[in-house]
Design an enzyme around this catalytic site. Structure first.
Site, short mmCIF file in Angstrom:
data_model
loop_
_atom_site.label_atom_id
_atom_site.label_comp_id
_atom_site.label_asym_id
_atom_site.label_seq_id
_atom_site.Cartn_x
_atom_site.Cartn_y
_atom_site.Cartn_z
N LYS A 176 0.83 -1.20 0.00
CA LYS A 176 0.00 0.00 0.00
C LYS A 176 0.87 1.25 0.00
CE LYS A 176 -0.70 0.00 5.04
NZ LYS A 176 -1.67 -0.21 6.13
N HIS A 177 0.26 2.39 -0.35
CA HIS A 177 -1.09 2.60 -0.86
C HIS A 177 -0.93 2.96 -2.33
CE1 HIS A 177 -0.76 3.94 3.34
NE2 HIS A 177 -1.98 3.49 3.52
N HIS A 186 -7.83 10.83 5.80
CA HIS A 186 -8.85 10.78 6.85
C HIS A 186 -9.60 12.11 6.93
CE1 HIS A 186 -6.04 7.57 8.11
NE2 HIS A 186 -7.12 6.98 8.55
N ASP A 206 -9.10 1.37 0.01
CA ASP A 206 -8.90 1.91 1.34
C ASP A 206 -10.28 2.13 1.94
OD1 ASP A 206 -7.62 2.83 3.60
OD2 ASP A 206 -6.31 4.21 2.54
#
Length: 216
Positions: free
Chosen positions: A75-76, A86, A158
């Protein structure tokens, strides 16, 4: 991080033994993004460092875990910026040369033959499909990972409840459908409210034969 690839391989192998003893079979790691000025504030010490370090230590991590029975997830893909997904939507503006160094070399080198999975990022890249977060993009999942890289393992999104999607026109009920249509195999949900998402996918599969085949 040990400054020895051999010691790192040993560490990851032992971690895999411990994880198996606890009943785990998959590890959502390692991060194989190359650290740069454009992502270091977000990645911090989760990145192994420069391209050579990512290739060396990333391979030690993948082999250490996989050889001891724990699947790894790179990832990512295809990367991040200094914007934390976030709280916001990462936007990446790379030249074709930067794309090669940051994505094509590390991810293509490490995904085959051992890595069990690849986890997509929420970033949008200006070079291709610039309006769509990578985890919802058929270009990045199908055209690049599947066709160009020849990758046959699992592709993870994700978390679709992150603000990067929710607050930028891709709420979970929309993101889940787009992820499947893009070719994602596993949708990550950080909240326990999985039943409404599952219902949306099942209803879509009942209405749309091509979508049903993707689910199957």
């Amino acid at each position: 991080l040990f400054r020895s690839v051999a010691l790192s391989f040993r560490l990851y192998s032992l971690q895999a033994v411990q994880m198996r003893a606890l009943g785990f079979h998959l590890n959502l790691a390692p991060v194989v993004e190359v650290k740069s000025e454009n992502n270091k504030d977000f990645l911090g010490d989760r990145s192994f460092g420069n391209l050579d370090e990512v290739l060396s230590y990333g391979r030690a991590a993948v082999n250490g875990f996989e050889n001891s029975g724990i699947g790894t997830v790179l990832k990512h893909f295809p990367g991040n910026s200094n914007t934390d997904p976030h709280t916001g939507l990462p936007e990446i503006s790379w030249s074709s040369e930067e794309l090669e160094q940051n994505i094509m070399i590390p991810f293509k080198s490490l995904c085959s033959p051992n890595a069990s999975g690849i986890l997509m990022s929420h970033a949008r890249l200006s070079l291709s499909d610039s309006h769509t977060p990578a985890c919802l993009s058929k270009y990045w999942v199908d055209d690049v990972l599947r066709k160009e890289f020849g990758y046959e393992g699992l592709v993870f999104s994700d978390d679709i409840f992150m603000a990067a999607l929710q607050e930028n026109g891709f709420p979970p009920e929309k993101a889940a459908v787009m992820a499947i249509e893009a070719g994602v195999d596993v949708i990550m949900l950080s909240e326990k409210r999985f039943a409404p998402i599952a219902r949306i996918l099942l209803n879509k599969a009942c209405e749309d034969e091509s979508f049903s085949k993707l689910i199957e």
